[in-house]
Design an enzyme around this catalytic site. Sequence first.
Site, mmCIF file in Angstrom:
data_model
loop_
_atom_site.group_PDB
_atom_site.id
_atom_site.type_symbol
_atom_site.label_atom_id
_atom_site.label_comp_id
_atom_site.label_asym_id
_atom_site.label_seq_id
_atom_site.Cartn_x
_atom_site.Cartn_y
_atom_site.Cartn_z
ATOM 1 N N THR A 92 -41.702 -112.558 4.061
ATOM 2 C CA THR A 92 -41.192 -113.091 2.791
ATOM 3 C C THR A 92 -39.761 -112.626 2.580
ATOM 4 O O THR A 92 -39.405 -111.512 2.951
ATOM 5 C CB THR A 92 -42.037 -112.613 1.590
ATOM 6 O OG1 THR A 92 -41.989 -111.191 1.511
ATOM 7 C CG2 THR A 92 -43.466 -113.098 1.675
ATOM 8 N N ASN A 101 -37.442 -111.353 -0.061
ATOM 9 C CA ASN A 101 -37.548 -110.782 -1.409
ATOM 10 C C ASN A 101 -36.282 -111.101 -2.199
ATOM 11 O O ASN A 101 -35.188 -110.957 -1.682
ATOM 12 C CB ASN A 101 -37.742 -109.270 -1.324
ATOM 13 C CG ASN A 101 -39.101 -108.902 -0.755
ATOM 14 O OD1 ASN A 101 -39.508 -109.448 0.270
ATOM 15 N ND2 ASN A 101 -39.795 -108.011 -1.415
ATOM 16 N N GLU A 153 -41.088 -112.873 -4.193
ATOM 17 C CA GLU A 153 -40.959 -113.035 -2.746
ATOM 18 C C GLU A 153 -41.199 -114.486 -2.364
ATOM 19 O O GLU A 153 -42.202 -115.069 -2.760
ATOM 20 C CB GLU A 153 -42.022 -112.222 -2.017
ATOM 21 C CG GLU A 153 -42.082 -110.765 -2.374
ATOM 22 C CD GLU A 153 -43.220 -110.095 -1.630
ATOM 23 O OE1 GLU A 153 -43.481 -110.433 -0.463
ATOM 24 O OE2 GLU A 153 -43.870 -109.241 -2.246
HETATM 25 N N1 RBF Z 1 -50.403 -110.024 -2.908
HETATM 26 C C1 RBF Z 1 -51.528 -109.675 -3.577
HETATM 27 O O1 RBF Z 1 -51.787 -108.495 -3.765
HETATM 28 N N2 RBF Z 1 -52.384 -110.623 -4.077
HETATM 29 C C2 RBF Z 1 -52.166 -111.960 -3.918
HETATM 30 O O2 RBF Z 1 -52.962 -112.768 -4.408
HETATM 31 C C3 RBF Z 1 -50.997 -112.359 -3.199
HETATM 32 N N3 RBF Z 1 -50.743 -113.659 -2.982
HETATM 33 C C4 RBF Z 1 -49.621 -114.036 -2.289
HETATM 34 C C5 RBF Z 1 -49.368 -115.382 -2.059
HETATM 35 C C6 RBF Z 1 -48.226 -115.783 -1.381
HETATM 36 C C7 RBF Z 1 -47.980 -117.236 -1.130
HETATM 37 C C8 RBF Z 1 -47.313 -114.800 -0.899
HETATM 38 C C9 RBF Z 1 -46.079 -115.208 -0.153
HETATM 39 C C10 RBF Z 1 -47.563 -113.462 -1.117
HETATM 40 C C11 RBF Z 1 -48.711 -113.054 -1.820
HETATM 41 N N4 RBF Z 1 -48.985 -111.707 -2.061
HETATM 42 C C12 RBF Z 1 -50.121 -111.341 -2.719
HETATM 43 C C13 RBF Z 1 -47.970 -110.690 -1.754
HETATM 44 C C14 RBF Z 1 -48.130 -110.001 -0.421
HETATM 45 O O3 RBF Z 1 -49.009 -108.933 -0.560
HETATM 46 C C15 RBF Z 1 -46.717 -109.526 -0.022
HETATM 47 O O4 RBF Z 1 -45.936 -110.655 0.296
HETATM 48 C C16 RBF Z 1 -46.713 -108.578 1.133
HETATM 49 O O5 RBF Z 1 -47.441 -107.440 0.851
HETATM 50 C C17 RBF Z 1 -45.276 -108.161 1.513
HETATM 51 O O6 RBF Z 1 -44.640 -107.496 0.465
HETATM 52 MG MG MG Z 2 -40.653 -109.531 2.002
#
Ligand code: RBF
Ligand code: MG
Length: 172
Positions: free
Chosen positions: A32, A34, A110
């Site tokens: 991602t 940020n 992100e």
């Molecule tokens: N992190 C969560 O803890 N719960 C989520 O439901 C969640 N959904 C995400 C959905 C998308 C489309 C993206 C791109 C990220 C999501 N994340 C979620 C964040 C994810 O944990 C994070 O991008 C990584 O940990 C990197 O920082």
């Molecule tokens: Mg990132």
Amino acid sequence: MTVSTDVTYPIKIESSIIAGFGRGSSELGIPTANVPINPQLNDLSTGIYYGWCKLIPLKTQCDEIKKRVDGKEVLFNHGNNLTTDETKIFPMVMSIGWNPYYHNKDKTAEVHIIHKFNKNFYGSNIEFVVLGYIRPELNFNSVDELIETINGDIKFAVDKLENDDKKGSEYF
Ligand code: RBF
Ligand code: MG
């Protein structure tokens, strides 16, 4: 409290890209970009969104090394190594909030660009347009469930966006 149903889409944002935890690439295989939380993003309900995005490399070539949140030193190339193809408009999914699975202390925003990039582009600028809300942020019992759910978000976004004949070009 602002809820996402009060929001008028599209929401267009231009932003820099900052260094996150590096977890998206290494742990989830879902990198991602940020972006700093600005007032526009802060007004949105936390959760998962979809839309279009485009990388805008900085015009100046000024590589610098910066420390990521996890302590690793990364090269900020400001997007100068991006190819013409990589600066096209791509579909994106984004998460805004505290990543309940990881218990983040700070709110993050992100953008996952739905395209396979070979290199980092830390310090590039990004323009993105948010078109809709997918779901709230959730906690999970395993990292695999988190990955599976994000892959579902990606499929949802691609399905929505492929009916757009202009492929997002009217926004950029
Ligand atoms: N992190 C969560 O803890 N719960 C989520 O439901 C969640 N959904 C995400 C959905 C998308 C489309 C993206 C791109 C990220 C999501 N994340 C979620 C964040 C994810 O944990 C994070 O991008 C990584 O940990 C990197 O920082
Ligand atoms: Mg990132």
